[in-house]
Scaffold this active site. Structure first.
Site, PDB file in Angstrom:
ATOM      1  N   GLY A  14       0.730  -1.301  -0.093  1.00 40.75           N
ATOM      2  CA  GLY A  14      -0.124   0.011   0.160  1.00 40.75           C
ATOM      3  C   GLY A  14       0.804   1.348   0.064  1.00 40.75           C
ATOM      4  O   GLY A  14       0.516   2.050   0.504  1.00 40.75           O
ATOM      5  N   SER A  15       1.649   1.232  -0.696  1.00 36.87           N
ATOM      6  CA  SER A  15       2.720   2.598  -0.662  1.00 36.87           C
ATOM      7  C   SER A  15       2.005   3.736  -1.415  1.00 36.87           C
ATOM      8  O   SER A  15       2.127   4.735  -0.849  1.00 36.87           O
ATOM      9  CB  SER A  15       3.959   2.369  -1.293  1.00 36.87           C
ATOM     10  OG  SER A  15       3.934   2.063  -2.896  1.00 36.87           O
ATOM     11  N   ASN A  16       1.323   3.299  -2.546  1.00 35.06           N
ATOM     12  CA  ASN A  16       0.450   4.557  -3.012  1.00 35.06           C
ATOM     13  C   ASN A  16      -1.010   5.068  -1.934  1.00 35.06           C
ATOM     14  O   ASN A  16      -1.125   6.261  -1.773  1.00 35.06           O
ATOM     15  CB  ASN A  16      -0.365   4.208  -4.438  1.00 35.06           C
ATOM     16  CG  ASN A  16       0.736   4.795  -5.367  1.00 35.06           C
ATOM     17  OD1 ASN A  16       0.821   5.891  -5.625  1.00 35.06           O
ATOM     18  ND2 ASN A  16       0.881   3.717  -6.250  1.00 35.06           N
ATOM     19  N   MET A  91      -5.104  -5.788  -6.954  1.00 40.55           N
ATOM     20  CA  MET A  91      -4.694  -6.667  -7.888  1.00 40.55           C
ATOM     21  C   MET A  91      -5.842  -7.634  -8.009  1.00 40.55           C
ATOM     22  O   MET A  91      -5.914  -8.776  -8.323  1.00 40.55           O
ATOM     23  CB  MET A  91      -3.473  -7.513  -7.483  1.00 40.55           C
ATOM     24  CG  MET A  91      -2.147  -6.651  -7.152  1.00 40.55           C
ATOM     25  SD  MET A  91      -1.775  -5.599  -8.738  1.00 40.55           S
ATOM     26  CE  MET A  91      -1.280  -6.814  -9.983  1.00 40.55           C
ATOM     27  N   ARG A  92      -6.986  -6.925  -8.344  1.00 42.54           N
ATOM     28  CA  ARG A  92      -8.297  -7.741  -8.634  1.00 42.54           C
ATOM     29  C   ARG A  92      -8.984  -7.287  -9.764  1.00 42.54           C
ATOM     30  O   ARG A  92      -9.043  -5.894  -9.865  1.00 42.54           O
ATOM     31  CB  ARG A  92      -9.205  -7.737  -7.563  1.00 42.54           C
ATOM     32  CG  ARG A  92      -8.496  -8.489  -6.083  1.00 42.54           C
ATOM     33  CD  ARG A  92      -9.028 -10.018  -6.369  1.00 42.54           C
ATOM     34  NE  ARG A  92     -10.524 -10.354  -6.410  1.00 42.54           N
ATOM     35  CZ  ARG A  92     -11.029 -11.435  -6.736  1.00 42.54           C
ATOM     36  NH1 ARG A  92     -10.292 -12.426  -6.979  1.00 42.54           N
ATOM     37  NH2 ARG A  92     -12.255 -11.353  -6.695  1.00 42.54           N
ATOM     38  N   LEU A  93      -9.478  -8.022 -10.480  1.00 43.17           N
ATOM     39  CA  LEU A  93     -10.423  -7.501 -11.848  1.00 43.17           C
ATOM     40  C   LEU A  93     -11.652  -7.197 -11.072  1.00 43.17           C
ATOM     41  O   LEU A  93     -11.989  -8.046 -10.398  1.00 43.17           O
ATOM     42  CB  LEU A  93     -10.442  -8.319 -12.850  1.00 43.17           C
ATOM     43  CG  LEU A  93      -9.137  -8.810 -13.520  1.00 43.17           C
ATOM     44  CD1 LEU A  93      -9.616  -9.892 -14.699  1.00 43.17           C
ATOM     45  CD2 LEU A  93      -8.900  -7.445 -14.337  1.00 43.17           C
ATOM     46  N   LEU A  94     -12.524  -6.034 -11.377  1.00 44.41           N
ATOM     47  CA  LEU A  94     -13.432  -5.792 -10.741  1.00 44.41           C
ATOM     48  C   LEU A  94     -14.717  -6.298 -11.638  1.00 44.41           C
ATOM     49  O   LEU A  94     -14.744  -6.354 -12.735  1.00 44.41           O
ATOM     50  CB  LEU A  94     -13.619  -4.211 -10.608  1.00 44.41           C
ATOM     51  CG  LEU A  94     -12.609  -3.571  -9.617  1.00 44.41           C
ATOM     52  CD1 LEU A  94     -12.558  -2.012  -9.825  1.00 44.41           C
ATOM     53  CD2 LEU A  94     -12.682  -4.042  -8.174  1.00 44.41           C
ATOM     54  N   ASN A 108      -8.000   4.975 -10.682  1.00 43.98           N
ATOM     55  CA  ASN A 108      -6.976   3.919 -10.563  1.00 43.98           C
ATOM     56  C   ASN A 108      -5.467   4.694 -10.895  1.00 43.98           C
ATOM     57  O   ASN A 108      -5.459   5.353 -11.800  1.00 43.98           O
ATOM     58  CB  ASN A 108      -6.934   2.669 -11.490  1.00 43.98           C
ATOM     59  CG  ASN A 108      -5.833   1.969 -11.244  1.00 43.98           C
ATOM     60  OD1 ASN A 108      -5.773   1.220 -10.045  1.00 43.98           O
ATOM     61  ND2 ASN A 108      -5.817   1.252 -12.488  1.00 43.98           N
ATOM     62  N   HIS A 110      -1.886   3.573 -12.661  1.00 40.95           N
ATOM     63  CA  HIS A 110      -1.358   2.483 -13.579  1.00 40.95           C
ATOM     64  C   HIS A 110       0.043   3.132 -13.941  1.00 40.95           C
ATOM     65  O   HIS A 110       0.175   4.211 -14.273  1.00 40.95           O
ATOM     66  CB  HIS A 110      -2.402   2.369 -14.918  1.00 40.95           C
ATOM     67  CG  HIS A 110      -1.783   1.184 -15.568  1.00 40.95           C
ATOM     68  ND1 HIS A 110      -1.982   0.088 -15.358  1.00 40.95           N
ATOM     69  CD2 HIS A 110      -1.005   1.261 -16.826  1.00 40.95           C
ATOM     70  CE1 HIS A 110      -1.292  -0.967 -16.175  1.00 40.95           C
ATOM     71  NE2 HIS A 110      -0.835  -0.062 -17.179  1.00 40.95           N
ATOM     72  N   SER A 137       0.203   6.642 -14.790  1.00 35.68           N
ATOM     73  CA  SER A 137      -1.295   7.679 -15.436  1.00 35.68           C
ATOM     74  C   SER A 137      -2.297   7.338 -14.316  1.00 35.68           C
ATOM     75  O   SER A 137      -2.516   6.190 -13.707  1.00 35.68           O
ATOM     76  CB  SER A 137      -1.645   6.997 -16.677  1.00 35.68           C
ATOM     77  OG  SER A 137      -0.717   7.030 -17.669  1.00 35.68           O
ATOM     78  N   ASP A 146      -7.867  -0.574 -17.565  1.00 41.62           N
ATOM     79  CA  ASP A 146      -7.098   0.280 -17.942  1.00 41.62           C
ATOM     80  C   ASP A 146      -7.333   1.056 -18.994  1.00 41.62           C
ATOM     81  O   ASP A 146      -6.558   1.680 -19.861  1.00 41.62           O
ATOM     82  CB  ASP A 146      -5.532  -0.021 -17.933  1.00 41.62           C
ATOM     83  CG  ASP A 146      -5.070  -0.932 -16.915  1.00 41.62           C
ATOM     84  OD1 ASP A 146      -5.461  -0.596 -15.496  1.00 41.62           O
ATOM     85  OD2 ASP A 146      -4.293  -1.885 -16.927  1.00 41.62           O
ATOM     86  N   GLU A 175       4.491   8.020  -9.226  1.00 43.26           N
ATOM     87  CA  GLU A 175       3.068   7.577  -8.696  1.00 43.26           C
ATOM     88  C   GLU A 175       2.628   8.540  -7.376  1.00 43.26           C
ATOM     89  O   GLU A 175       1.519   8.963  -7.279  1.00 43.26           O
ATOM     90  CB  GLU A 175       3.116   6.363  -8.493  1.00 43.26           C
ATOM     91  CG  GLU A 175       3.077   5.314  -9.909  1.00 43.26           C
ATOM     92  CD  GLU A 175       2.953   4.024  -9.485  1.00 43.26           C
ATOM     93  OE1 GLU A 175       2.392   3.412  -8.820  1.00 43.26           O
ATOM     94  OE2 GLU A 175       3.730   3.148 -10.124  1.00 43.26           O
TER      95      GLU A 175
END
Length: 316
Positions: A14-16, A91-94, A108, A110, A137, A146, A175
């Site tokens: 969770g750095s961002n 890291m999950r597709l929604l 998001n 990216h 981005s 994305d 980022e």
């Protein structure tokens, strides 16, 4: 200023998320983090968020269908009062249901200069392509991976001898800088004059034979070569507000609207009883209602033959 409430979704360190959290500590930051949630209850980012006094939620997604797990996360976000969602290394597709539920309110970050290199392994892809720059981005999340509108980007030079890891480390710094600034701009856009004018313009110019000119220093909308039905005003005569002025059907309607919501509606100076001001800078504008008000105002000034044609079309 009331701060926008943001929920952050993570999967690991969770750095961002941390960058967003610490940016939110500045008194001028327009958002606050109300929840950090993860699809791994042991994610290191949850420990950090909890230590900083932020509510957390962690649950393993294994064994659950995508929509089922997303419904659990959605419920936690809404329980925390989140108005926006920031994906930060999630890291999950929604599921389509989750994306639809947060349409226009989920961002998001990216690690590429979109539309280049969607998905994974973006740094290696940039190196393999021989690019001079890579970067990151921030975009609005849509159903396609994305693929949403890009709100901001930062370029990062690729150095001789760079590896995917060394490039990733520098892009991560970018980022952390980009995400907090872009998120701050995004949650305050509903109070920014240009964004508000574009929302009004989109609706006003969709009306038959409508055009836009400048009058008394204000953008205004009217029937082509005819009367005006709306004005966009910013700090008109020093009143310090952003609003649209639209025609009313009668002075009684003006009075009724102002009485019903005196914070939102007002009597505009120098326009008389035939007009009412509607504030757009309160952060909770109902744009369907604004569209309806513009349409009603348009009908007040449109030639009868034009409204008759519109009425005839509505019958079919």
């Amino acid at each position: 200023m009331q701060k926008a409430k943001v929920g952050v979704l993570i999967s690991g360190r969770g750095s961002n998320m941390a960058a967003l959290l610490y940016a939110a500590r500045h008194p001028s930051c327009p958002y606050e983090i109300v929840l950090v949630a993860a699809n791994d209850p042991d994610a290191a980012g949850l420990t950090l968020a909890a230590a900083e006094g932020v509510a957390t939620f962690g649950q393993n997604h294994k064994g659950l269908k995508r929509a089922e797990f997303d419904a659990i996360i959605d419920a936690q976000l809404r329980k925390a009062g989140a108005e926006y969602v920031a994906l930060a290394g999630y890291m999950r597709l929604l599921s389509p249901e989750f994306v639809s539920g947060w349409e226009g309110r989920m961002l998001n970050i990216h690690p590429s200069l979109l539309p280049k290199y969607k998905g994974l392994d973006t740094h290696q892809k940039a190196l393999d392509a021989g690019d001079s720059h890579a970067g990151c981005s921030v975009h609005i999340v849509t159903a396609e991976l994305d693929d949403g509108p890009v709100l901001g980007q930062t370029e990062v030079a690729i150095l001789p001898g760079d590896t995917a890891d060394s490039l990733a480390a520098r892009i991560l710094i970018a980022e952390h800088q980009l995400y907090s600034r872009t998120l701050a701009d995004f949650v305050t856009r509903e109070r920014q004059p240009e964004w508000l004018l574009n929302k009004v313009r989109e609706r006003a110019l969709a009306l038959p034979q409508a055009d836009e000119v400048t009058s008394h220093g204000m953008p205004c909308f009217g029937i082509e070569k005819g009367k005006k039905f709306a004005y966009f005003t910013q700090d008109h005569h020093g009143d310090g507000i952003i609003a649209i002025l639209v025609k009313t059907t009668a002075p009684e309607e003006q009075a009724m609207l102002i009485e019903s919501d005196p914070v939102r509606y007002y009597r505009p100076a120098y326009f008389g009883d035939g007009w009412v001001g509607i504030r757009l800078d309160l952060g909770d504008t109902d744009w369907d209602q604004i569209g309806e008000r513009l349409h009603r105002s348009w009908r007040e000034v449109a030639p009868r033959k034009l409204t008759a044609l519109l009425d005839a079309a509505d019958e079919f």
